[in-house]
Design a protein around this motif. Structure first.
Motif, PDB file in Angstrom:
ATOM      1  N   GLY A  17       2.192  -3.609  -7.487  1.00  0.00           N
ATOM      2  CA  GLY A  17       1.815  -2.282  -8.006  1.00  0.00           C
ATOM      3  C   GLY A  17       0.378  -1.955  -7.678  1.00  0.00           C
ATOM      4  O   GLY A  17      -0.183  -2.447  -6.691  1.00  0.00           O
ATOM      5  N   GLY A  18      -0.221  -1.158  -8.551  1.00  0.00           N
ATOM      6  CA  GLY A  18      -1.547  -0.607  -8.289  1.00  0.00           C
ATOM      7  C   GLY A  18      -2.653  -1.649  -8.156  1.00  0.00           C
ATOM      8  O   GLY A  18      -3.641  -1.414  -7.461  1.00  0.00           O
ATOM      9  N   TRP A 249      -4.332   6.212   3.027  1.00  0.00           N
ATOM     10  CA  TRP A 249      -3.593   7.367   2.512  1.00  0.00           C
ATOM     11  C   TRP A 249      -4.183   8.650   3.087  1.00  0.00           C
ATOM     12  O   TRP A 249      -4.965   9.340   2.440  1.00  0.00           O
ATOM     13  CB  TRP A 249      -3.630   7.365   0.978  1.00  0.00           C
ATOM     14  CG  TRP A 249      -2.964   6.153   0.418  1.00  0.00           C
ATOM     15  CD1 TRP A 249      -3.538   4.964   0.108  1.00  0.00           C
ATOM     16  CD2 TRP A 249      -1.561   6.004   0.140  1.00  0.00           C
ATOM     17  NE1 TRP A 249      -2.590   4.084  -0.361  1.00  0.00           N
ATOM     18  CE2 TRP A 249      -1.373   4.692  -0.353  1.00  0.00           C
ATOM     19  CE3 TRP A 249      -0.446   6.846   0.246  1.00  0.00           C
ATOM     20  CZ2 TRP A 249      -0.120   4.202  -0.717  1.00  0.00           C
ATOM     21  CZ3 TRP A 249       0.797   6.363  -0.127  1.00  0.00           C
ATOM     22  CH2 TRP A 249       0.950   5.053  -0.600  1.00  0.00           C
ATOM     23  N   ARG A 295       7.791   1.793 -10.920  1.00  0.00           N
ATOM     24  CA  ARG A 295       8.578   0.809 -11.652  1.00  0.00           C
ATOM     25  C   ARG A 295       9.416   1.514 -12.715  1.00  0.00           C
ATOM     26  O   ARG A 295       8.916   2.405 -13.413  1.00  0.00           O
ATOM     27  CB  ARG A 295       7.632  -0.211 -12.296  1.00  0.00           C
ATOM     28  CG  ARG A 295       6.880  -1.050 -11.280  1.00  0.00           C
ATOM     29  CD  ARG A 295       5.929  -2.036 -11.924  1.00  0.00           C
ATOM     30  NE  ARG A 295       4.836  -1.378 -12.636  1.00  0.00           N
ATOM     31  CZ  ARG A 295       4.564  -1.536 -13.923  1.00  0.00           C
ATOM     32  NH1 ARG A 295       5.301  -2.346 -14.646  1.00  0.00           N
ATOM     33  NH2 ARG A 295       3.558  -0.909 -14.484  1.00  0.00           N
ATOM     34  N   TYR A 348      12.174  -1.418  -3.255  1.00  0.00           N
ATOM     35  CA  TYR A 348      10.768  -1.184  -2.918  1.00  0.00           C
ATOM     36  C   TYR A 348      10.686  -0.868  -1.441  1.00  0.00           C
ATOM     37  O   TYR A 348      11.228  -1.605  -0.613  1.00  0.00           O
ATOM     38  CB  TYR A 348       9.933  -2.436  -3.236  1.00  0.00           C
ATOM     39  CG  TYR A 348       8.467  -2.182  -3.117  1.00  0.00           C
ATOM     40  CD1 TYR A 348       7.714  -1.835  -4.229  1.00  0.00           C
ATOM     41  CD2 TYR A 348       7.830  -2.242  -1.883  1.00  0.00           C
ATOM     42  CE1 TYR A 348       6.357  -1.554  -4.117  1.00  0.00           C
ATOM     43  CE2 TYR A 348       6.481  -1.966  -1.760  1.00  0.00           C
ATOM     44  CZ  TYR A 348       5.754  -1.627  -2.877  1.00  0.00           C
ATOM     45  OH  TYR A 348       4.411  -1.341  -2.765  1.00  0.00           O
ATOM     46  N   ASP A 349      10.057   0.229  -1.067  1.00  0.00           N
ATOM     47  CA  ASP A 349       9.974   0.593   0.345  1.00  0.00           C
ATOM     48  C   ASP A 349       8.685   1.386   0.581  1.00  0.00           C
ATOM     49  O   ASP A 349       8.587   2.568   0.237  1.00  0.00           O
ATOM     50  CB  ASP A 349      11.197   1.435   0.726  1.00  0.00           C
ATOM     51  CG  ASP A 349      11.288   1.647   2.229  1.00  0.00           C
ATOM     52  OD1 ASP A 349      10.230   1.816   2.870  1.00  0.00           O
ATOM     53  OD2 ASP A 349      12.407   1.668   2.744  1.00  0.00           O
ATOM     54  N   TYR A 357       5.669  11.004  -0.668  1.00  0.00           N
ATOM     55  CA  TYR A 357       4.417  11.693  -1.051  1.00  0.00           C
ATOM     56  C   TYR A 357       4.198  12.909  -0.154  1.00  0.00           C
ATOM     57  O   TYR A 357       3.679  13.929  -0.588  1.00  0.00           O
ATOM     58  CB  TYR A 357       3.208  10.754  -0.927  1.00  0.00           C
ATOM     59  CG  TYR A 357       3.145   9.685  -2.008  1.00  0.00           C
ATOM     60  CD1 TYR A 357       3.031  10.040  -3.347  1.00  0.00           C
ATOM     61  CD2 TYR A 357       3.188   8.332  -1.688  1.00  0.00           C
ATOM     62  CE1 TYR A 357       2.975   9.074  -4.345  1.00  0.00           C
ATOM     63  CE2 TYR A 357       3.129   7.356  -2.676  1.00  0.00           C
ATOM     64  CZ  TYR A 357       3.022   7.735  -3.999  1.00  0.00           C
ATOM     65  OH  TYR A 357       2.963   6.781  -4.983  1.00  0.00           O
ATOM     66  N   GLU A 370      -0.559   4.880 -18.800  1.00  0.00           N
ATOM     67  CA  GLU A 370      -0.936   4.926 -17.375  1.00  0.00           C
ATOM     68  C   GLU A 370      -2.417   4.588 -17.245  1.00  0.00           C
ATOM     69  O   GLU A 370      -3.278   5.465 -17.359  1.00  0.00           O
ATOM     70  CB  GLU A 370      -0.620   6.311 -16.791  1.00  0.00           C
ATOM     71  CG  GLU A 370      -0.605   6.379 -15.280  1.00  0.00           C
ATOM     72  CD  GLU A 370       0.420   5.433 -14.650  1.00  0.00           C
ATOM     73  OE1 GLU A 370       0.003   4.323 -14.260  1.00  0.00           O
ATOM     74  OE2 GLU A 370       1.612   5.789 -14.551  1.00  0.00           O
ATOM     75  N   GLY A 373      -3.204   5.053 -12.689  1.00  0.00           N
ATOM     76  CA  GLY A 373      -2.213   5.791 -11.929  1.00  0.00           C
ATOM     77  C   GLY A 373      -2.812   6.120 -10.585  1.00  0.00           C
ATOM     78  O   GLY A 373      -3.888   6.734 -10.487  1.00  0.00           O
ATOM     79  N   ASN A 375      -0.479   7.041  -8.017  1.00  0.00           N
ATOM     80  CA  ASN A 375       0.499   7.952  -7.404  1.00  0.00           C
ATOM     81  C   ASN A 375       0.064   9.410  -7.459  1.00  0.00           C
ATOM     82  O   ASN A 375       0.261  10.155  -6.501  1.00  0.00           O
ATOM     83  CB  ASN A 375       1.860   7.827  -8.097  1.00  0.00           C
ATOM     84  CG  ASN A 375       2.416   6.415  -8.045  1.00  0.00           C
ATOM     85  OD1 ASN A 375       1.656   5.472  -7.854  1.00  0.00           O
ATOM     86  ND2 ASN A 375       3.705   6.261  -8.185  1.00  0.00           N
ATOM     87  N   TYR A 378      -2.427   9.937  -4.731  1.00  0.00           N
ATOM     88  CA  TYR A 378      -1.788   9.993  -3.408  1.00  0.00           C
ATOM     89  C   TYR A 378      -1.099  11.348  -3.249  1.00  0.00           C
ATOM     90  O   TYR A 378      -1.147  11.961  -2.192  1.00  0.00           O
ATOM     91  CB  TYR A 378      -0.743   8.873  -3.244  1.00  0.00           C
ATOM     92  CG  TYR A 378      -1.300   7.468  -3.338  1.00  0.00           C
ATOM     93  CD1 TYR A 378      -2.568   7.174  -2.842  1.00  0.00           C
ATOM     94  CD2 TYR A 378      -0.567   6.439  -3.913  1.00  0.00           C
ATOM     95  CE1 TYR A 378      -3.087   5.887  -2.935  1.00  0.00           C
ATOM     96  CE2 TYR A 378      -1.081   5.151  -3.997  1.00  0.00           C
ATOM     97  CZ  TYR A 378      -2.342   4.882  -3.516  1.00  0.00           C
ATOM     98  OH  TYR A 378      -2.840   3.617  -3.605  1.00  0.00           O
TER      99      TYR A 378
HETATM  100  P1  ADP Z   1       1.643   0.338 -11.500  1.00  0.00           P
HETATM  101  O1  ADP Z   1       1.597   0.518 -12.984  1.00  0.00           O
HETATM  102  O2  ADP Z   1       3.035   0.057 -11.039  1.00  0.00           O
HETATM  103  O3  ADP Z   1       0.640  -0.618 -10.962  1.00  0.00           O
HETATM  104  P2  ADP Z   1       0.154   2.372 -10.084  1.00  0.00           P
HETATM  105  O4  ADP Z   1       0.253   3.860 -10.104  1.00  0.00           O
HETATM  106  O5  ADP Z   1      -1.157   1.789 -10.444  1.00  0.00           O
HETATM  107  O6  ADP Z   1       1.321   1.804 -10.959  1.00  0.00           O
HETATM  108  O7  ADP Z   1       0.524   1.878  -8.596  1.00  0.00           O
HETATM  109  C1  ADP Z   1       1.758   2.020  -8.064  1.00  0.00           C
HETATM  110  C2  ADP Z   1       1.692   1.729  -6.568  1.00  0.00           C
HETATM  111  O8  ADP Z   1       2.917   1.090  -6.196  1.00  0.00           O
HETATM  112  C3  ADP Z   1       1.615   2.964  -5.707  1.00  0.00           C
HETATM  113  O9  ADP Z   1       0.995   2.635  -4.484  1.00  0.00           O
HETATM  114  C4  ADP Z   1       3.094   3.304  -5.481  1.00  0.00           C
HETATM  115  O10 ADP Z   1       3.266   4.096  -4.327  1.00  0.00           O
HETATM  116  C5  ADP Z   1       3.658   1.915  -5.290  1.00  0.00           C
HETATM  117  N1  ADP Z   1       5.076   1.764  -5.623  1.00  0.00           N
HETATM  118  C6  ADP Z   1       5.619   1.580  -6.840  1.00  0.00           C
HETATM  119  N2  ADP Z   1       6.947   1.422  -6.759  1.00  0.00           N
HETATM  120  C7  ADP Z   1       7.267   1.508  -5.445  1.00  0.00           C
HETATM  121  C8  ADP Z   1       8.495   1.409  -4.718  1.00  0.00           C
HETATM  122  N3  ADP Z   1       9.654   1.220  -5.316  1.00  0.00           N
HETATM  123  N4  ADP Z   1       8.444   1.522  -3.363  1.00  0.00           N
HETATM  124  C9  ADP Z   1       7.254   1.729  -2.747  1.00  0.00           C
HETATM  125  N5  ADP Z   1       6.071   1.833  -3.373  1.00  0.00           N
HETATM  126  C10 ADP Z   1       6.069   1.721  -4.711  1.00  0.00           C
END
Ligand code: ADP
Length: 465
Positions: A17-18, A249, A295, A348-349, A357, A370, A373, A375, A378
């Motif tokens: 994740g992030g 990005w 997620r 996940y992709d 996006y 959050e 965040g 996303n 982006y």
């Molecule tokens: P988190 O709480 O999951 O860390 P964030 O917003 O901080 O949330 O970061 C999420 C990151 O993970 C972003 O870069 C988002 O594009 C990516 N992401 C989450 N789920 C997927 C998925 N299923 N496929 C591709 N990228 C994903």
């Protein structure tokens, strides 16, 4: 100034994740500010490690309670990341095809011990050790109180909390896994009767940061049991908003997109990406496309998606595309939904995320929690309107279109009614004259790391004076 980030994740090496996005970007931007900033992380068995060459820079063994493990520190040969990457290879524990599992206490404790053992051998010690989340949360404690790390005691430590929900709890019976320390200090490991690595880091790190100012304030009210601790440690706590990696990005150069674009051809650029998505997922290009990426967990409001989508799709005015994975019940409920104006990719992709996006019109983020965040940032960069709950970093980055400088859509609270109302407002906005103008406005907002990286460097400097 020489900074070492220690983390379980780092993009593009291993990402859940992030956390990975932050650790993969912040060091690059800190380097531009006349600091040396590098990353130490576990060596996992994944595509990145398979496809890249590493050189061994150190080898030894660690004791984890009564068990002994050999480890190596491997340095990435290529300089592609913009910083030096060191991976701690403990074959029996860390070299797996996943980042997290249910034996993480031993795995991440071994990682932290091996990392500190290696630091002990440095002729010139780092100036700052920056730990991230509970997986590296015992480092500040061990540096201050484990006898063997006496030589690291005076190095300032910083903890960044990316997510306080997960704290790495383990029972006191396992305390012997931690290298011997002054037992009078055992209370620093404890929170409410168990060993709590995140709490220990909040107590022992020289500074504690969260990934947005609002999240820091929210944690003082609700932090999965750590509220009082954070209030008590308030003087050393500060919220610093994450940035995004402006180069990774960038719709102008993003190689994952179907078509690249800038503010001058955003309408046609987005439309080509949308067309690809609609074809791939059997959606109607004429309808506004709402997307979710992330997620599928309660923090993201995902448990409400089946109900929200059912109500939002009833009038057949919009399409919804979801990319994510998480709770099995939510996954099954979403997979079972009729595929009319709706589709999912459970998994996940990274490539698909980038195209979404770019090609979606709106990005849904009905998060209950959050921390920052990424996303929504982006989506702004790619000209996609974020529809968000006013919480944490979402509150710090999005202004509702009803305000003079607004560009996104905000709802206050998470319920089927509140989110579907926001979707309706978005649908109306989609047909308004200002919608296209707003695309450019969003893309011009600068959420890059520049300012935040400087704030971190200022924080480090305050610890060195
Ligand atoms: P988190 O709480 O999951 O860390 P964030 O917003 O901080 O949330 O970061 C999420 C990151 O993970 C972003 O870069 C988002 O594009 C990516 N992401 C989450 N789920 C997927 C998925 N299923 N496929 C591709 N990228 C994903």
């Amino acid at each position: 100034m020489n900074i070492l980030h220690i983390s379980a994740e780092c993009f593009p090496v291993a990402k859940v994740g992030g956390l990975a996005d932050v650790v993969g970007a912040l060091p690059k931007y800190q380097k531009e500010l006349d600091t040396t900033s590098n990353v130490v992380m576990p060596y996992y068995n994944n595509k990145f490690t398979e496809n890249n060459s590493f050189e061994e820079v150190y080898e030894n063994y660690i004791a984890l309670g009564n068990e002994y493990y050999n480890f190596k520190v491997l340095k990435l040969k290529d300089e592609q990341l913009g910083f030096d990457l060191f991976c701690v290879d403990i074959p029996d524990l860390l070299y797996k095809n996943y980042v997290y599992s249910n034996d993480d206490t031993a795995r991440f404790l071994a990682f932290q011990i091996a990392t500190l053992d290696w630091f002990l051998t440095f002729e010139k010690k780092p100036d700052i050790i920056h730990t991230h989340d509970h997986h590296t949360g015992l480092i500040p404690f061990m540096m201050s109180h484990s006898y063997k790390y006496e030589a690291l005691k005076n190095i300032p430590t910083v903890l960044t909390i990316h997510n306080a929900q997960y704290q790495g709890w383990f029972p006191h019976e396992k305390v012997n896994l931690i290298p011997p320390f002054n037992f009078d200090k055992v209370g620093l490991l404890d929170w409410k009767g168990t060993i709590n690595p995140l709490a220990a880091a909040i107590k022992c790190a020289w500074k504690v940061t969260t990934v947005s100012p609002s999240y820091m304030e929210e944690l003082k009210l609700s932090a999965n049991g750590l509220e009082n601790l954070l209030n008590h440690e308030n003087a050393k706590c500060v919220g610093i908003l994450n940035g995004i990696d402006w180069n990774v990005w960038n719709p102008k150069t993003d190689e994952r997109l179907i078509k690249n674009y800038t503010t001058s051809n955003v309408v046609s650029g987005k439309s080509t990406n949308k067309e690809w998505l609609c074809k791939e997922f059997s959606l109607d290009i004429k309808k506004p496309l709402f997307a979710f990426i992330g997620r599928l967990v309660g923090e993201k409001g995902a448990d409400l998606f089946p109900q929200i989508f059912k109500v939002a799709l009833a009038e057949k005015k919009i399409s919804i595309l979801l990319l994510g994975s998480g709770h099995k019940e939510t996954e099954s409920a979403l997979t079972a939904m009729p595929k009319e104006n709706f589709n999912t990719f459970i998994g996940y992709d990274e490539k698909l995320a980038h195209i979404i996006y770019a090609g979606a019109d709106f990005l849904l983020m009905p998060s209950r929690v959050e921390p920052c965040g990424l996303n929504q940032m982006y989506s702004l960069r790619y000209g996609t309107v974020p529809v968000v709950n006013a919480i944490g970093g979402l509150k710090d980055t999005i202004i509702d279109i009803d305000n003079e400088n607004g560009f996104g859509i905000i709802h206050h609270g998470v319920s089927v009614e509140k989110v579907t109302k926001a979707i309706k407002k978005a649908t109306t906005f989609y047909n308004e004259k200002g919608f296209h103008e707003n695309l450019k406005k969003m893309m011009s907002i600068d959420n890059s790391w520049g300012n935040s990286a400087q704030e971190y460097v200022n924080l480090y400097k305050s610890l060195k004076n």
